[in-house]
Design a protein around this motif. Structure first.
Motif, mmCIF file in Angstrom:
data_model
loop_
_atom_site.group_PDB
_atom_site.id
_atom_site.type_symbol
_atom_site.label_atom_id
_atom_site.label_comp_id
_atom_site.label_asym_id
_atom_site.label_seq_id
_atom_site.Cartn_x
_atom_site.Cartn_y
_atom_site.Cartn_z
ATOM 1 N N LEU A 116 14.955 -4.050 31.667
ATOM 2 C CA LEU A 116 15.588 -5.074 30.840
ATOM 3 C C LEU A 116 14.593 -6.145 30.394
ATOM 4 O O LEU A 116 14.723 -6.712 29.312
ATOM 5 C CB LEU A 116 16.763 -5.714 31.590
ATOM 6 N N VAL A 117 13.620 -6.416 31.225
ATOM 7 C CA VAL A 117 12.599 -7.402 30.873
ATOM 8 C C VAL A 117 11.595 -6.815 29.885
ATOM 9 O O VAL A 117 11.175 -7.477 28.932
ATOM 10 C CB VAL A 117 11.879 -7.912 32.147
ATOM 11 N N ILE A 118 11.210 -5.586 30.092
ATOM 12 C CA ILE A 118 10.174 -4.961 29.261
ATOM 13 C C ILE A 118 10.710 -4.485 27.913
ATOM 14 O O ILE A 118 9.982 -4.465 26.923
ATOM 15 C CB ILE A 118 9.513 -3.797 30.037
ATOM 16 N N LYS A 119 11.974 -4.141 27.826
ATOM 17 C CA LYS A 119 12.552 -3.584 26.591
ATOM 18 C C LYS A 119 12.298 -4.442 25.352
ATOM 19 O O LYS A 119 11.840 -3.918 24.332
ATOM 20 C CB LYS A 119 14.050 -3.355 26.777
ATOM 21 N N PRO A 120 12.549 -5.762 25.374
ATOM 22 C CA PRO A 120 12.296 -6.551 24.165
ATOM 23 C C PRO A 120 10.821 -6.572 23.757
ATOM 24 O O PRO A 120 10.491 -6.629 22.580
ATOM 25 C CB PRO A 120 12.760 -7.956 24.539
ATOM 26 N N ILE A 121 9.943 -6.497 24.740
ATOM 27 C CA ILE A 121 8.514 -6.491 24.435
ATOM 28 C C ILE A 121 8.116 -5.184 23.769
ATOM 29 O O ILE A 121 7.396 -5.173 22.768
ATOM 30 C CB ILE A 121 7.692 -6.723 25.729
#
Length: 119
Positions: free
Chosen positions: A16-21
């Motif tokens: 969830l943290v890496i997805k937008p990046i």
């Protein structure tokens, strides 16, 4: 089995943290131009002036670096000028001069109110 559950528990938040990046998604609070289309000039003006006051207040409280303060302040001051120009098309020059002189007064009033609330 316990390692599998631990792996799942730790990998979901990580994804969830890496997805937008990875997907290069735009942050919601930075994409307010869509919302501004439905706002009246007065609402836009109030929003921009409140934001300018917040930026000034955060800088005075050392919550913003000088670099961030300048960048944000410049951005929102430009927005304020555009809104005032848009408003100028609707009002006569006397009203505009009065509004321009009240910008700093509104910011100061908001800062004092914010300080009073924190005490």
């Amino acid at each position: 089995m316990i390692y599998f559950i631990a792996f799942i528990i730790f990998s979901i938040p990580l994804l969830l943290v890496i997805k937008p990046i990875i997907l290069n998604e735009t942050l919601i609070f930075l994409n307010m131009e869509d919302e501004e289309g439905t706002m009246t000039i007065e609402e836009k003006k109030k929003s921009v002036f409140n934001t300018l006051a917040e930026i000034e207040f955060d800088y005075q409280m050392n919550k913003l670096s000088e670099r961030d303060y300048k960048r944000l302040s410049d951005h929102y001051r430009k927005k304020a000028v555009l809104i005032l120009k848009e408003e100028e098309l609707l009002f006569d020059n006397d009203d505009i001069n009065l509004m321009i002189t009240s910008i700093d007064d509104e910011i100061e009033k908001y800062k004092k109110e914010k300080i009073r609330k924190q005490q």
